[in-house]
Design a protein around this motif. Structure first.
Motif, PDB file in Angstrom:
ATOM      1  N   SER A   4     -42.004  57.899  30.834  1.00  0.00           N
ATOM      2  CA  SER A   4     -41.558  58.351  32.150  1.00  0.00           C
ATOM      3  C   SER A   4     -41.060  57.140  32.930  1.00  0.00           C
ATOM      4  O   SER A   4     -41.453  56.012  32.651  1.00  0.00           O
ATOM      5  CB  SER A   4     -42.695  58.993  32.943  1.00  0.00           C
ATOM      6  OG  SER A   4     -42.940  60.296  32.507  1.00  0.00           O
ATOM      7  N   ALA A   5     -40.222  57.420  33.919  1.00  0.00           N
ATOM      8  CA  ALA A   5     -39.731  56.374  34.809  1.00  0.00           C
ATOM      9  C   ALA A   5     -39.800  56.903  36.230  1.00  0.00           C
ATOM     10  O   ALA A   5     -39.550  58.087  36.474  1.00  0.00           O
ATOM     11  CB  ALA A   5     -38.304  55.994  34.441  1.00  0.00           C
ATOM     12  N   GLY A   6     -40.145  56.023  37.168  1.00  0.00           N
ATOM     13  CA  GLY A   6     -40.295  56.470  38.547  1.00  0.00           C
ATOM     14  C   GLY A   6     -39.979  55.392  39.559  1.00  0.00           C
ATOM     15  O   GLY A   6     -39.782  54.223  39.225  1.00  0.00           O
ATOM     16  N   ILE A   7     -39.962  55.829  40.800  1.00  0.00           N
ATOM     17  CA  ILE A   7     -39.642  54.968  41.941  1.00  0.00           C
ATOM     18  C   ILE A   7     -40.839  54.932  42.886  1.00  0.00           C
ATOM     19  O   ILE A   7     -41.362  55.983  43.273  1.00  0.00           O
ATOM     20  CB  ILE A   7     -38.419  55.505  42.721  1.00  0.00           C
ATOM     21  CG1 ILE A   7     -37.178  55.579  41.831  1.00  0.00           C
ATOM     22  CG2 ILE A   7     -38.188  54.691  43.993  1.00  0.00           C
ATOM     23  CD1 ILE A   7     -36.588  54.248  41.441  1.00  0.00           C
ATOM     24  N   LEU A   8     -41.242  53.724  43.246  1.00  0.00           N
ATOM     25  CA  LEU A   8     -42.246  53.540  44.294  1.00  0.00           C
ATOM     26  C   LEU A   8     -41.490  53.079  45.538  1.00  0.00           C
ATOM     27  O   LEU A   8     -41.111  51.917  45.650  1.00  0.00           O
ATOM     28  CB  LEU A   8     -43.296  52.507  43.878  1.00  0.00           C
ATOM     29  CG  LEU A   8     -44.378  52.195  44.907  1.00  0.00           C
ATOM     30  CD1 LEU A   8     -45.141  53.459  45.323  1.00  0.00           C
ATOM     31  CD2 LEU A   8     -45.343  51.147  44.367  1.00  0.00           C
ATOM     32  N   MET A   9     -41.220  54.031  46.432  1.00  0.00           N
ATOM     33  CA  MET A   9     -40.517  53.701  47.674  1.00  0.00           C
ATOM     34  C   MET A   9     -41.521  53.144  48.669  1.00  0.00           C
ATOM     35  O   MET A   9     -42.657  53.614  48.743  1.00  0.00           O
ATOM     36  CB  MET A   9     -39.830  54.941  48.247  1.00  0.00           C
ATOM     37  CG  MET A   9     -38.951  54.647  49.462  1.00  0.00           C
ATOM     38  SD  MET A   9     -37.966  56.094  49.961  1.00  0.00           S
ATOM     39  CE  MET A   9     -36.590  55.929  48.824  1.00  0.00           C
ATOM     40  N   GLU A  48     -31.549  56.977  27.172  1.00  0.00           N
ATOM     41  CA  GLU A  48     -31.245  56.967  28.602  1.00  0.00           C
ATOM     42  C   GLU A  48     -31.761  55.672  29.237  1.00  0.00           C
ATOM     43  O   GLU A  48     -32.832  55.175  28.877  1.00  0.00           O
ATOM     44  CB  GLU A  48     -31.936  58.176  29.246  1.00  0.00           C
ATOM     45  CG  GLU A  48     -31.547  58.434  30.671  1.00  0.00           C
ATOM     46  CD  GLU A  48     -32.178  59.710  31.211  1.00  0.00           C
ATOM     47  OE1 GLU A  48     -31.854  60.060  32.343  1.00  0.00           O
ATOM     48  OE2 GLU A  48     -33.007  60.343  30.507  1.00  0.00           O
ATOM     49  N   ASP A  49     -31.008  55.140  30.188  1.00  0.00           N
ATOM     50  CA  ASP A  49     -31.439  53.959  30.930  1.00  0.00           C
ATOM     51  C   ASP A  49     -32.637  54.333  31.810  1.00  0.00           C
ATOM     52  O   ASP A  49     -32.541  55.269  32.613  1.00  0.00           O
ATOM     53  CB  ASP A  49     -30.290  53.444  31.791  1.00  0.00           C
ATOM     54  CG  ASP A  49     -30.708  52.244  32.612  1.00  0.00           C
ATOM     55  OD1 ASP A  49     -30.826  51.155  32.034  1.00  0.00           O
ATOM     56  OD2 ASP A  49     -30.942  52.416  33.828  1.00  0.00           O
ATOM     57  N   PRO A  50     -33.766  53.630  31.684  1.00  0.00           N
ATOM     58  CA  PRO A  50     -34.965  54.003  32.448  1.00  0.00           C
ATOM     59  C   PRO A  50     -34.774  53.959  33.965  1.00  0.00           C
ATOM     60  O   PRO A  50     -35.290  54.831  34.662  1.00  0.00           O
ATOM     61  CB  PRO A  50     -36.015  52.988  32.000  1.00  0.00           C
ATOM     62  CG  PRO A  50     -35.538  52.484  30.687  1.00  0.00           C
ATOM     63  CD  PRO A  50     -34.049  52.545  30.723  1.00  0.00           C
ATOM     64  N   LEU A  51     -34.047  52.982  34.482  1.00  0.00           N
ATOM     65  CA  LEU A  51     -33.834  52.927  35.930  1.00  0.00           C
ATOM     66  C   LEU A  51     -32.998  54.105  36.405  1.00  0.00           C
ATOM     67  O   LEU A  51     -33.307  54.722  37.427  1.00  0.00           O
ATOM     68  CB  LEU A  51     -33.188  51.603  36.347  1.00  0.00           C
ATOM     69  CG  LEU A  51     -32.856  51.472  37.844  1.00  0.00           C
ATOM     70  CD1 LEU A  51     -34.077  51.723  38.728  1.00  0.00           C
ATOM     71  CD2 LEU A  51     -32.242  50.112  38.127  1.00  0.00           C
ATOM     72  N   GLU A  52     -31.950  54.447  35.650  1.00  0.00           N
ATOM     73  CA  GLU A  52     -31.156  55.625  36.013  1.00  0.00           C
ATOM     74  C   GLU A  52     -32.018  56.879  35.994  1.00  0.00           C
ATOM     75  O   GLU A  52     -31.886  57.754  36.856  1.00  0.00           O
ATOM     76  CB  GLU A  52     -29.961  55.780  35.074  1.00  0.00           C
ATOM     77  CG  GLU A  52     -28.879  54.737  35.283  1.00  0.00           C
ATOM     78  CD  GLU A  52     -27.732  54.868  34.302  1.00  0.00           C
ATOM     79  OE1 GLU A  52     -27.624  55.907  33.613  1.00  0.00           O
ATOM     80  OE2 GLU A  52     -26.929  53.919  34.229  1.00  0.00           O
ATOM     81  N   ALA A  53     -32.903  56.975  35.011  1.00  0.00           N
ATOM     82  CA  ALA A  53     -33.821  58.120  34.937  1.00  0.00           C
ATOM     83  C   ALA A  53     -34.757  58.137  36.142  1.00  0.00           C
ATOM     84  O   ALA A  53     -35.017  59.205  36.718  1.00  0.00           O
ATOM     85  CB  ALA A  53     -34.628  58.070  33.643  1.00  0.00           C
TER      86      ALA A  53
END
Length: 153
Positions: A4-9, A48-53
């Motif tokens: 999985s890939a995610g964003i911590l805002m 798939e590119d993890p950051l794009e995901a």
């Protein structure tokens, strides 16, 4: 192996660092709070590119946009053996505007009954101290890495 890939805002408000977490939707999580929140994230394909995901999954789980200078927070392995990669980005998202994708689950388990649930049913900004209580234990290192990275800027 699942990834999985995610964003911590994150944002600063009144001289305090705040992070955005989401609460998983559905009946299993309905009455769970402490230790159940997560960064907005989702699975991606090996090609798939993890950051794009991660950016895509942020949009799918919150309805918001993550833009700007992304900072890698590395990877962790959750208790379910899923590898999660995360990036931090400064931003602002109004939790009242949450619009999450729906997914289908079988509930109760092994009942054969299907229902649609939101991937995330709530989003909220938390101080790091409070976030450490709310987030899945395996994801706490992302909070620690963000704090260290920002303290070194």
């Amino acid at each position: 192996m699942r990834r999985s890939a995610g964003i911590l805002m994150y944002k600063h408000k009144d001289h305090e660092l705040l992070v955005l977490l989401v609460h998983p939707g559905g009946p299993y999580w309905a009455k769970k709070d402490l230790g159940s929140w997560s960064i907005p994230k989702g699975e991606y394909d090996v090609d798939e590119d993890p950051l794009e995901a991660a950016v895509r999954e942020f949009k799918e789980e919150t309805g918001g946009h993550a833009r700007g200078g992304f900072r890698s927070l590395g990877e962790i392995t959750q208790t379910n053996r899923k590898i999660v990669a995360a990036w931090a980005v400064e931003g602002d998202f109004d939790p009242r505007l949450l619009t999450s994708n729906l997914c289908e689950i079988e509930w109760p388990p092994k009942s054969g009954r299907k229902q649609l649930i939101p991937e995330a049913d709530r989003a909220e900004w938390f101080s790091l101290k409070e976030a450490r209580k709310r987030i899945l234990a395996a994801q706490i290192p992302f909070l620690d890495r963000l704090e260290r990275a920002l303290n070194h800027d």
